[in-house]
Scaffold this motif. Structure first.
Motif, PDB file in Angstrom:
ATOM      1  N   TYR A 124       0.824  -1.219   0.000  1.00  0.00           N
ATOM      2  CA  TYR A 124       0.000   0.000   0.000  1.00  0.00           C
ATOM      3  C   TYR A 124       0.853   1.262   0.000  1.00  0.00           C
ATOM      4  O   TYR A 124       0.483   2.266  -0.636  1.00  0.00           O
ATOM      5  N   MET A 125       1.979   1.246   0.697  1.00  0.00           N
ATOM      6  CA  MET A 125       2.839   2.428   0.698  1.00  0.00           C
ATOM      7  C   MET A 125       3.358   2.721  -0.696  1.00  0.00           C
ATOM      8  O   MET A 125       3.392   3.891  -1.128  1.00  0.00           O
ATOM      9  N   ARG A 126       3.748   1.697  -1.431  1.00  0.00           N
ATOM     10  CA  ARG A 126       4.318   1.923  -2.759  1.00  0.00           C
ATOM     11  C   ARG A 126       3.246   2.151  -3.827  1.00  0.00           C
ATOM     12  O   ARG A 126       3.545   2.746  -4.868  1.00  0.00           O
ATOM     13  N   ILE A 127       2.008   1.721  -3.581  1.00  0.00           N
ATOM     14  CA  ILE A 127       0.944   1.978  -4.547  1.00  0.00           C
ATOM     15  C   ILE A 127       0.307   3.341  -4.309  1.00  0.00           C
ATOM     16  O   ILE A 127       0.144   4.136  -5.240  1.00  0.00           O
ATOM     17  N   THR A 128      -0.060   3.630  -3.056  1.00  0.00           N
ATOM     18  CA  THR A 128      -0.820   4.852  -2.773  1.00  0.00           C
ATOM     19  C   THR A 128      -0.026   5.895  -1.993  1.00  0.00           C
ATOM     20  O   THR A 128      -0.460   7.043  -1.906  1.00  0.00           O
ATOM     21  N   GLY A 129       1.092   5.511  -1.385  1.00  0.00           N
ATOM     22  CA  GLY A 129       1.823   6.436  -0.519  1.00  0.00           C
ATOM     23  C   GLY A 129       1.275   6.480   0.889  1.00  0.00           C
ATOM     24  O   GLY A 129       1.719   7.297   1.700  1.00  0.00           O
ATOM     25  N   ASN A 130       0.299   5.603   1.219  1.00  0.00           N
ATOM     26  CA  ASN A 130      -0.351   5.598   2.529  1.00  0.00           C
ATOM     27  C   ASN A 130      -0.520   4.174   3.039  1.00  0.00           C
ATOM     28  O   ASN A 130      -0.650   3.231   2.256  1.00  0.00           O
ATOM     29  N   CYS A 131      -0.518   4.034   4.355  1.00  0.00           N
ATOM     30  CA  CYS A 131      -0.920   2.779   4.992  1.00  0.00           C
ATOM     31  C   CYS A 131      -1.693   3.128   6.255  1.00  0.00           C
ATOM     32  O   CYS A 131      -1.269   3.995   7.034  1.00  0.00           O
ATOM     33  N   TYR A 132      -2.834   2.473   6.444  1.00  0.00           N
ATOM     34  CA  TYR A 132      -3.700   2.730   7.589  1.00  0.00           C
ATOM     35  C   TYR A 132      -3.837   1.459   8.416  1.00  0.00           C
ATOM     36  O   TYR A 132      -4.416   0.472   7.964  1.00  0.00           O
ATOM     37  N   PHE A 133      -3.298   1.481   9.643  1.00  0.00           N
ATOM     38  CA  PHE A 133      -3.476   0.374  10.583  1.00  0.00           C
ATOM     39  C   PHE A 133      -4.666   0.686  11.484  1.00  0.00           C
ATOM     40  O   PHE A 133      -4.692   1.735  12.140  1.00  0.00           O
ATOM     41  N   TYR A 134      -5.618  -0.230  11.508  1.00  0.00           N
ATOM     42  CA  TYR A 134      -6.762  -0.084  12.414  1.00  0.00           C
ATOM     43  C   TYR A 134      -6.534  -0.934  13.648  1.00  0.00           C
ATOM     44  O   TYR A 134      -6.365  -2.155  13.551  1.00  0.00           O
ATOM     45  N   MET A 135      -6.513  -0.299  14.837  1.00  0.00           N
ATOM     46  CA  MET A 135      -6.312  -0.993  16.099  1.00  0.00           C
ATOM     47  C   MET A 135      -7.656  -1.171  16.798  1.00  0.00           C
ATOM     48  O   MET A 135      -8.232  -0.207  17.311  1.00  0.00           O
ATOM     49  N   MET A 136      -8.175  -2.382  16.799  1.00  0.00           N
ATOM     50  CA  MET A 136      -9.407  -2.669  17.513  1.00  0.00           C
ATOM     51  C   MET A 136      -9.079  -2.831  18.984  1.00  0.00           C
ATOM     52  O   MET A 136      -8.230  -3.641  19.362  1.00  0.00           O
ATOM     53  N   SER A 137      -9.737  -2.065  19.847  1.00  0.00           N
ATOM     54  CA  SER A 137      -9.426  -2.090  21.273  1.00  0.00           C
ATOM     55  C   SER A 137     -10.692  -1.798  22.069  1.00  0.00           C
ATOM     56  O   SER A 137     -11.632  -1.156  21.568  1.00  0.00           O
ATOM     57  N   PRO A 138     -10.762  -2.259  23.321  1.00  0.00           N
ATOM     58  CA  PRO A 138     -11.927  -1.980  24.170  1.00  0.00           C
ATOM     59  C   PRO A 138     -12.100  -0.481  24.384  1.00  0.00           C
ATOM     60  O   PRO A 138     -11.121   0.260  24.482  1.00  0.00           O
ATOM     61  N   GLU A 139     -13.351  -0.051  24.480  1.00  0.00           N
ATOM     62  CA  GLU A 139     -13.638   1.361  24.676  1.00  0.00           C
ATOM     63  C   GLU A 139     -13.735   1.736  26.147  1.00  0.00           C
ATOM     64  O   GLU A 139     -13.826   2.914  26.480  1.00  0.00           O
ATOM     65  N   ASP A 140     -13.768   0.746  27.030  1.00  0.00           N
ATOM     66  CA  ASP A 140     -13.791   1.014  28.473  1.00  0.00           C
ATOM     67  C   ASP A 140     -13.198  -0.181  29.205  1.00  0.00           C
ATOM     68  O   ASP A 140     -12.793  -1.173  28.589  1.00  0.00           O
ATOM     69  N   VAL A 162     -10.458  -1.970  32.235  1.00  0.00           N
ATOM     70  CA  VAL A 162      -9.043  -1.866  32.594  1.00  0.00           C
ATOM     71  C   VAL A 162      -8.141  -1.924  31.376  1.00  0.00           C
ATOM     72  O   VAL A 162      -7.002  -1.428  31.409  1.00  0.00           O
ATOM     73  N   ASN A 163      -8.605  -2.532  30.303  1.00  0.00           N
ATOM     74  CA  ASN A 163      -7.805  -2.631  29.076  1.00  0.00           C
ATOM     75  C   ASN A 163      -8.255  -1.636  28.009  1.00  0.00           C
ATOM     76  O   ASN A 163      -8.030  -1.877  26.817  1.00  0.00           O
ATOM     77  N   LYS A 164      -8.838  -0.550  28.434  1.00  0.00           N
ATOM     78  CA  LYS A 164      -9.283   0.477  27.495  1.00  0.00           C
ATOM     79  C   LYS A 164      -8.108   0.977  26.652  1.00  0.00           C
ATOM     80  O   LYS A 164      -7.060   1.357  27.175  1.00  0.00           O
TER      81      LYS A 164
END
Length: 451
Positions: A133-149, A151-153
């Motif tokens: 993706y970096m070499r095709i578009t110049g961008n890479c987007y990592f999505y981090m799925m994480s709890p919203e609340d 102790v492990n928020k």
């Protein structure tokens, strides 16, 4: 998995820009050719695919480690040295780097905080897609799925690479693009008539620098390397299509006509029908025809020799390789990329230092600043890729080892240089001289038995 969690966000998108205003954000301009780079470049053009696939495969092969920083000032100097040299070190720079690395990090390595990024992929898949993706578009987007609340928020439980050619940035209402506050509200993944929203704090956006500024936020996206080569991609694709058409038509483009007198409309139509039948026939004699009139043929196209399409293909290939920062020597199109060839060996080393290493440094910065600190116990740790372990760099390492063995260095410094753990044994942190391998404080130059 990710799609179960975000399915609730999928919404009909009937008029593109209008829905962006509806959700309370401001539309950003971006490189509208990102889909073209993917579809006409990586998916269709053989040279674009070959270059980027080689890059991604090599990126995946680079080993990496996680270490805790012990001295931030020495770590800062180490990063400056890496940036300046791109891993292509002289002897003095190599020794300097060894000393900086010894002081910058604690000796023991740490495990990567997540065993797998998600249930569907491995980390090798993630690093491969990052490079693509970096070499095709110049961008890479990592999505981090994480709890919203809880102790492990905020602690990632899964990580995905979003399709960069389908992502658009939404900036905040009345955002100052040149202010101190982050102007980005969220990222949106748009596919057809559906879109998915991702909060900005859950995205790691890595990109190449983009000099194309406007107040709609175009500069918030990275610049695609393929942007400058789009005409060469179109030229190459057109040449391939033309070659296919020429082969399918037997190389003939022109008019069949009466040689001494005009053909009647009925004769012309009959001749055309017969040619169509011959083209479709697979019978042994199916392509033999007769004519009651003397006919001629006038060519209206240039021959392959006159067009010289392969010359243009070669030129486009070299231009695409130059734009992507890859050596056309490694594509083996002229048969010169032989195993063991000195030219090929130098080309392989050059692309590691000039292409693979710089992009990995961008990845390191993103993970070190926005990913690792989210995990307990990893607040002062960094990930680092080590290109010195690659086969292309081993010749240099062998020469370094032979030279280091002659220099007055501490054994632990030499062990650190070659990625071995330091030892607490006596004498490992004392400088030795190469005089029968004895400790420098035991050496007596006046003792004739030691001469």
């Amino acid at each position: 998995i990710m799609f179960d969690k975000i399915k609730q966000f999928i919404t009909r998108n009937l008029f593109n820009e209008a829905f962006l205003k509806y959700i309370g954000g401001t539309y950003t301009s971006y490189d509208a050719n990102n889909k073209t780079y993917m579809e006409k470049g990586y998916n269709m053009n053989p040279d674009v695919y070959a270059c980027i696939s080689q890059m991604a495969t090599k990126t995946v092969s680079v080993p990496y480690f996680v270490k805790k920083i012990e001295n931030k000032e020495q770590y800062r100097k180490l990063k400056h040295l890496d940036l300046a040299t791109k891993g292509n070190l002289s002897l003095s720079q190599f020794i300097k780097r060894v000393k900086l690395e010894t002081k910058a990090y604690k000796d023991e390595e740490m495990a990567f905080p997540m065993e797998r990024p998600n249930e569907l992929q491995t980390w090798s898949d993630i690093w491969f897609l990052y490079k693509v993706y970096m070499r095709i578009t110049g961008n890479c987007y990592f999505y981090m799925m994480s709890p919203e609340d809880g102790v492990n928020k905020g602690v990632p439980v899964q990580l995905y690479v979003l399709p960069a050619h389908l992502v658009q940035i939404i900036i905040k209402d009345k955002a100052e693009l040149l202010g101190v506050e982050n102007p980005i509200k969220e990222y949106i993944l748009i596919e057809g008539t559906s879109f998915i929203k991702f909060p900005a704090e859950q995205i790691i956006h890595l990109k190449f620098p983009n000099p194309n500024f406007d107040f709609n936020g175009e500069h918030l996206y990275g610049m695609s390397p393929l942007r400058a080569a789009l005409r060469n991609i179109n030229s190459q694709n057109s040449a391939i299509d033309l070659g296919i058409q020429t082969l399918q038509n037997g190389g003939a483009f022109g008019f069949i006509h009466g040689k001494t007198s005009p053909l009647s409309p009925e004769q012309a139509q009959s001749l055309k029908d017969r040619l169509t039948e011959m083209q479709a026939s697979s019978a042994p004699l199916g392509r033999i025809a007769g004519s009651s009139a003397e006919v001629g043929f006038t060519r209206i196209s240039l021959t392959a020799d006159e067009l010289k399409p392969f010359m243009y293909l070669d030129w486009d290939r070299k231009t695409i390789c130059n734009v992507l920062g890859w050596s056309d020597e490694l594509l083996n199109n002229d048969g010169k990329a032989r195993l063991g060839s000195s030219d090929t060996g130098e080309a392989r080393k050059q692309v590691v230092t000039d292409n693979i290493q710089p992009d990995l440094k961008i990845l390191e910065e993103g993970l070190n600043s926005k990913f690792l600190p989210r995990f307990k116990g990893y607040e002062n740790t960094v990930i680092e890729w080590d290109i010195s372990e690659l086969p292309e760099m081993q010749k240099d390492m062998k020469e370094m080892a032979e030279t280091l063995n002659l220099l007055p260095l501490k054994p632990n410094e030499i062990r650190t240089a070659f990625k071995y753990e330091s030892l607490d044994d006596e004498g490992m942190d004392i400088v030795w001289i190469n005089s029968g391998k004895q400790r420098i404080d035991d050496y007596n130059p006046n003792d004739i038995t030691q001469l």
